[in-house]
Enzyme design. Sequence first.
Site, mmCIF file in Angstrom:
data_model
loop_
_atom_site.group_PDB
_atom_site.id
_atom_site.type_symbol
_atom_site.label_atom_id
_atom_site.label_comp_id
_atom_site.label_asym_id
_atom_site.label_seq_id
_atom_site.Cartn_x
_atom_site.Cartn_y
_atom_site.Cartn_z
ATOM 1 N N LYS A 130 -0.506 6.682 8.021
ATOM 2 C CA LYS A 130 -0.283 6.022 9.362
ATOM 3 C C LYS A 130 -0.117 7.097 10.404
ATOM 4 C CE LYS A 130 2.406 2.367 7.505
ATOM 5 N NZ LYS A 130 3.936 2.799 7.597
ATOM 6 N N ASP A 155 -1.259 -4.202 12.128
ATOM 7 C CA ASP A 155 0.135 -4.174 11.308
ATOM 8 C C ASP A 155 0.646 -6.000 12.227
ATOM 9 O OD1 ASP A 155 2.857 -3.301 11.216
ATOM 10 O OD2 ASP A 155 2.782 -2.669 12.865
ATOM 11 N N LEU A 190 1.171 -1.552 -0.047
ATOM 12 C CA LEU A 190 -0.046 -0.033 0.242
ATOM 13 C C LEU A 190 1.112 1.111 -0.116
ATOM 14 C CD1 LEU A 190 -2.461 -0.632 2.399
ATOM 15 C CD2 LEU A 190 -2.851 -0.398 0.256
ATOM 16 N N CYS A 193 20.304 -10.074 45.565
ATOM 17 C CA CYS A 193 19.389 -9.414 45.326
ATOM 18 C C CYS A 193 19.291 -7.433 45.508
ATOM 19 C CB CYS A 193 18.552 -10.384 46.270
ATOM 20 S SG CYS A 193 16.999 -9.339 45.445
ATOM 21 N N LYS A 248 -5.737 -1.379 9.892
ATOM 22 C CA LYS A 248 -4.152 -0.901 9.360
ATOM 23 C C LYS A 248 -4.058 -1.758 10.244
ATOM 24 C CE LYS A 248 -0.558 -0.375 6.483
ATOM 25 N NZ LYS A 248 1.008 -0.799 6.462
ATOM 26 N N TYR A 262 -9.540 -9.061 4.607
ATOM 27 C CA TYR A 262 -9.788 -8.073 4.250
ATOM 28 C C TYR A 262 -9.629 -7.649 2.082
ATOM 29 C CZ TYR A 262 -5.158 -7.363 4.942
ATOM 30 O OH TYR A 262 -4.111 -7.208 4.630
ATOM 31 N N CYS A 266 11.994 -12.418 49.759
ATOM 32 C CA CYS A 266 11.763 -10.240 49.224
ATOM 33 C C CYS A 266 11.066 -10.830 48.710
ATOM 34 C CB CYS A 266 13.049 -11.220 47.521
ATOM 35 S SG CYS A 266 13.337 -10.274 46.588
ATOM 36 N N CYS A 313 16.989 -7.671 48.510
ATOM 37 C CA CYS A 313 16.838 -8.279 49.598
ATOM 38 C C CYS A 313 18.405 -8.653 50.112
ATOM 39 C CB CYS A 313 15.911 -9.399 49.939
ATOM 40 S SG CYS A 313 16.225 -11.129 48.871
ATOM 41 N N CYS A 355 16.727 -13.707 42.220
ATOM 42 C CA CYS A 355 17.183 -13.608 44.109
ATOM 43 C C CYS A 355 16.014 -15.129 44.510
ATOM 44 C CB CYS A 355 15.994 -12.629 44.307
ATOM 45 S SG CYS A 355 15.935 -12.610 46.252
ATOM 46 N N GLU A 385 -10.792 1.049 7.158
ATOM 47 C CA GLU A 385 -10.423 -0.143 8.100
ATOM 48 C C GLU A 385 -9.372 -0.074 9.342
ATOM 49 O OE1 GLU A 385 -9.641 -2.875 4.910
ATOM 50 O OE2 GLU A 385 -10.746 -2.700 3.907
HETATM 51 P P1 AMP Z 1 3.151 -1.891 4.443
HETATM 52 O O1 AMP Z 1 3.330 -3.220 5.433
HETATM 53 O O2 AMP Z 1 3.537 -0.957 4.237
HETATM 54 O O3 AMP Z 1 3.378 -2.425 2.573
HETATM 55 O O4 AMP Z 1 1.528 -2.140 4.040
HETATM 56 C C1 AMP Z 1 0.951 -2.623 3.472
HETATM 57 C C2 AMP Z 1 0.725 -4.447 4.285
HETATM 58 O O5 AMP Z 1 -0.559 -3.185 5.027
HETATM 59 C C3 AMP Z 1 -0.401 -5.100 3.635
HETATM 60 O O6 AMP Z 1 -0.144 -6.114 2.230
HETATM 61 C C4 AMP Z 1 -1.284 -5.700 4.541
HETATM 62 O O7 AMP Z 1 -0.214 -6.766 4.925
HETATM 63 C C5 AMP Z 1 -1.121 -4.393 5.763
HETATM 64 N N1 AMP Z 1 -2.876 -4.327 5.894
HETATM 65 C C6 AMP Z 1 -2.906 -4.086 7.474
HETATM 66 N N2 AMP Z 1 -4.360 -3.554 7.488
HETATM 67 C C7 AMP Z 1 -4.699 -4.191 5.850
HETATM 68 C C8 AMP Z 1 -6.106 -3.277 5.189
HETATM 69 N N3 AMP Z 1 -7.243 -3.397 6.020
HETATM 70 N N4 AMP Z 1 -5.875 -3.681 3.686
HETATM 71 C C9 AMP Z 1 -5.239 -3.778 3.132
HETATM 72 N N5 AMP Z 1 -3.984 -3.973 3.848
HETATM 73 C C10 AMP Z 1 -3.763 -3.555 4.978
HETATM 74 ZN ZN ZN Z 2 15.495 -10.901 46.375
#
Ligand code: AMP
Ligand code: ZN
Length: 673
Positions: A315, A120, A85, A409, A118, A226, A430, A412, A425, A116
């Site tokens: 972001k 991680d 993305l 420790c 994002k 998604y 303790c 203690c 410890c 949506e």
């Molecule tokens: P990047 O990790 O910077 O390449 O960002 C793109 C990645 O965001 C995509 O490849 C997905 O793995 C992730 N991602 C997380 N949530 C979403 C979402 N709701 N829609 C699309 N991609 C998402």
């Molecule tokens: Zn201790």
Amino acid sequence: MTLEEARKRVNELRDLIRYHNYRYYVLADPEISDAEYDRLLRELKELEERFPELKSPDSPTEQVGARPLESTFRPVRHPTRMYSLDNAFSFDELKAFEERIERALGRKGPFAYTVEHKVDGLSVNLYYEDGVLVYGATRGDGEVGEEVTQNLLTIPTIPRRLKGVPERLEVRGEVYMPIEAFLRLNEELEERGEKVFKNPRNAAAGSLRQKDPRITAKRGLRATFYALGLGLEESGLQTQYELLLWLKEKGFPVEHGFTRALGAEGVEEVYQDWLKKRRALPFEADGVVAKLDDLSLWRELGYTARAPRFAIAYKFPAEEKETRLLDVVFQVGRTGRVTPVGILEPVFIEGSEVSRVTLHNESYIEELDIRIGDWVLVHKAGGVIPEVIRVLKERRTGEERPIVWPETCPECGFHLVKEGKVHRCPNPLCPAKRFEAIRHYASRKAMDIQGLGEKLIEKLLEKGLVKDVADLYRLRKEDLLGLERMGEKSAENLLRQIEASKHRGLERLLYALGLPGVGEVLARNLAARFQSMDRLLEASLEELLQVEGVGELTARAILETLKDPAFRDLVRRLKEAGVEMEAKEKGGEALKGLTFVITGELSRPREEVKALLRRLGAKVTDSVSRKTSYLVVGENPGSKLEKARSLGVPTLTEEELYRLLEARTGKKTEELV
Ligand code: AMP
Ligand code: ZN
């Protein structure tokens, strides 16, 4: 900048980015933060735009991720390509994204978007034929990924069979590790002296690439979906919003928070809202993703080499600050494990001051090669947990000192034992036991502070926010908001719970304080007898011995604690905080001076009735004597009844007993039990 200078920098950047792609995507062990990575990529993009002659199809700006490691997992070519993305870091960049769409479509906005979270994690592709899961794979470089079917199948929510779907179907989403599971995993790794994961995404990637699916299964991975690859056309879906609902209906886990918004302004609203709430999410989110809702526009817009033109990742800010490691202190945990905590020159990051950071264990310190006096780059992982990204070794002066583990420790003074990379410890008494003390105090039968769980107690102790239970009453909302997984709402809830715990009454307090040998029943009896903490503190051995259930040993142990200056000080501070020190059972004196004996079966458990009588100040004994005030007679009475008759002791039926109680206390029996 001349073309030659630019060429040099571009080559440098490409090498760097390729190296970091490899660390990130293949090794799942990045060296730099996402923000640093984004900066490099951006710099490269800008140079390529200024000097188009330097553009090249094999530049990382044209590519997605990195090719997977040959070997362990079978490489699979995705039937349709998987994209990354593009990012926006500000509202202006979001506007620019919408303007690009307007230009490309030759039409004015605002357009409707589905927004949506994002999530991680790492993206995966599930491939179904005739509704049967054939394999699941990682994204890899977008064309070729790695098959990880067995590991994916450890995630219970991934459907193996589907009904009423296109013949060939690719379903795409994100595998992630919930923050809770991440913290637990790292704690385990810390405890074993192993290398911890830097963030939930690395933990997810590392777990999905385990050779042994049984290990993956224990890691608590989750998935959310998604997108569709193959099958999107055949599905007949019109919008991204419908697509998410469709996925849900087909049985895929879909992050429920998605919504629709109009134009860049609308997306901005959602963004600001979710930014505020991000800490309350059970997973780490690094932004929001806005996708044009109307799928027919997707076809018109298409893709760049790297990413769709119809979607953008907006972001969340990821601040990184340079600061110095001033010192390292060593903390002893509940299990006696010693954890190094870095003391930082305070820096303000994403809304709060950061002055401490965990250095996990010896493995972590070795790996970072961090020294006292070092300049470090710090951020908040997931906007919450302070973390050292890396040591700025180029700024070393030679004055830096290595971190030396203590031999004893810090709590203690016991000599620490070393088990592998873990220092512990061995002293069972303790003060690290503080943890236990607070946990007990907050438990349901004690002061019942809901929301004050083990994790939180540990964090509070770790941060030095509390040392004992009296400190709980000094916590402020600001203190709590600095803790991971603590949003406005939960902080307020917790403070309310703590406040409410002030009014549990003496009986619960005595139990909560963990006086020696004092369980729930004894705590009630003590409260009934003495009515107030002040009276109890002045109790003599004889008086204690008169309390039901208190024997010689217990009486002495209680007395010793009551005279202990540390205990008295704790009580004083609790009182100052407003914790009630009076017995709740005000009827405490109602049956004072009466002695009961019970025979036969009652409608309530005998123990319950006994406890009730005692709470009201009566004595309950097991045999009838001249001193017995009443014999309570239930069904099928035993020989006690005869004895009572022969001694002229009055008897009460259960019914009559309750009437007596009501008469003496002014309360219904139901209210008393
Ligand atoms: P990047 O990790 O910077 O390449 O960002 C793109 C990645 O965001 C995509 O490849 C997905 O793995 C992730 N991602 C997380 N949530 C979403 C979402 N709701 N829609 C699309 N991609 C998402
Ligand atoms: Zn201790």
